[in-house]
Design an enzyme around this catalytic site. Structure first.
Site, mmCIF file in Angstrom:
data_model
loop_
_atom_site.group_PDB
_atom_site.id
_atom_site.type_symbol
_atom_site.label_atom_id
_atom_site.label_comp_id
_atom_site.label_asym_id
_atom_site.label_seq_id
_atom_site.Cartn_x
_atom_site.Cartn_y
_atom_site.Cartn_z
ATOM 1 N N SER A 171 23.825 -17.443 11.207
ATOM 2 C CA SER A 171 24.370 -16.334 10.424
ATOM 3 C C SER A 171 25.884 -16.212 10.634
ATOM 4 C CB SER A 171 23.625 -15.045 10.774
ATOM 5 O OG SER A 171 23.929 -14.020 9.871
ATOM 6 N N ASP A 217 15.647 -16.152 2.214
ATOM 7 C CA ASP A 217 16.779 -15.432 2.808
ATOM 8 C C ASP A 217 17.505 -14.648 1.712
ATOM 9 O OD1 ASP A 217 19.003 -14.557 4.176
ATOM 10 O OD2 ASP A 217 19.430 -16.497 5.104
ATOM 11 N N HIS A 248 15.788 -15.037 6.848
ATOM 12 C CA HIS A 248 17.108 -15.190 7.464
ATOM 13 C C HIS A 248 17.043 -15.449 8.966
ATOM 14 C CE1 HIS A 248 21.440 -14.745 7.766
ATOM 15 N NE2 HIS A 248 21.283 -13.877 8.755
#
Length: 311
Positions: A171, A217, A248
């Site tokens: 991320s 995601d 995610h």
């Protein structure tokens, strides 16, 4: 014919026999040398570590190397973390990779990566960040600071090859890894797992880059990462891999799908180990993978043909 003439002829025949014997010995010796010397292409890779890989070995929870770990306190330009390293000192130094967690994440949330990658023959530095909300740029700066600490001041620096380093992250940390690679093109590999990179461009990227997308995601959707992947220059080794049905935070639990693709990427580009190319080029196991693209053949710099000057 006089006796001197006979002696001269006999002497000449003897000289010829001796010369032939000498040539035979030289030829045999030369043949032995030619047989003993391997071709340059077969020369041993000085960075190759561990046994020949198999589909089972790259997917294994534990690789061929026993590992240990050491904690690092906050400071030195990042928030501390844990270093995992192979205990074997008989095979020389190892390549290293620094890994950052994502937004509001901490290293324990993805710590399974540490011993899993280290047991395959890498020194892995799972870092904590200065803040849970640090930007990708900040995390990139911290990853580079972590690599500098790893090579210059850490207790395992003698086990590490400072010329064979990589970055990875999830991320915001994945965006940080890609940002770090843009700023330090001497890195050997970069891996972004659902990476958030605000600029959404890697047009200046020179580091071999692997991007993971997650099918479900909604924070960093595959369409955004496909666009990011497409900005990587054609001259840079690259791959895009989308995990079927994943969200995610998929990286938060141990994943064989991630491991069996991350390990070959690091082996190919950090260790110059082309034995692992067959797992990614073409992709050997497509189970759990919705989409895959790559710049096959995936070749480390040492295996690429030298560029020729235009005539």
């Amino acid at each position: 014919m006089s006796d001197p003439d006979r002696m001269t002829s006999a002497g000449r025949r003897s000289s010829i026999r001796l010369a032939r014997r000498a040539l035979t010995v030289i030829a045999v010796a030369a043949g032995m040398v030619a047989t003993a010397a391997p071709p340059a292409s077969a020369a041993a890779n000085p960075y190759q570590r561990g046994p020949a890989p198999t589909a089972s070995s790259v997917a294994a929870v534990t690789g061929p190397f026993a590992t240990a770990s050491v904690s690092v306190p906050r400071g030195n330009g990042f928030g501390g973390g844990v270093i995992y390293y192979p205990t074997d000192t008989s095979q020389g130094t190892f390549g290293g990779v620094a890994i950052s967690p994502g937004l509001n994440g901490t290293w324990p949330g993805i710590a399974w990566l540490g011993p899993r990658l280290a047991s395959q023959g890498f020194i892995v530095f799972g870092i904590e960040t200065d803040s849970l909300t640090d930007s990708p740029t900040s995390r990139g700066t911290q990853l580079l600071a972590a690599l500098d600490y790893l090579t210059q001041r850490s207790s395992v620096r003698s086990r590490l090859d400072p010329g064979r380093l990589a970055v990875a992250g999830h991320s915001m940390g994945g965006g940080g890894a890609l940002d770090a690679a843009l700023r330090r093109p001497s890195l050997k590999a970069a891996i972004g797992n659902a990476p958030h990179l605000p600029s959404n461009t890697l047009a200046g990227g020179r580091v071999p880059t692997l991007i993971y997308a997650m099918q479900n995601d909604t924070l960093v959707p595959p369409s955004r990462l496909t666009s990011l992947y497409n900005t990587i220059p054609a001259t840079t080794e690259r791959a895009y891999l989308e995990i079927t049905g994943a969200g995610h935070n998929y990286i938060g639990r141990p994943s064989t799908t991630l491991a069996r693709t991350m390990i070959p990427w690091l082996k190919i580009f950090v260790d110059d180990d082309t034995r692992f190319s067959r797992f990614l080029c073409p992709l050997a196991d497509r189970s759990g993978i919705r989409q895959y693209q790559s710049s096959c053949p995936l070749m480390p710099a040492t295996a690429r043909p030298l560029a020729t000057a235009a005539g």
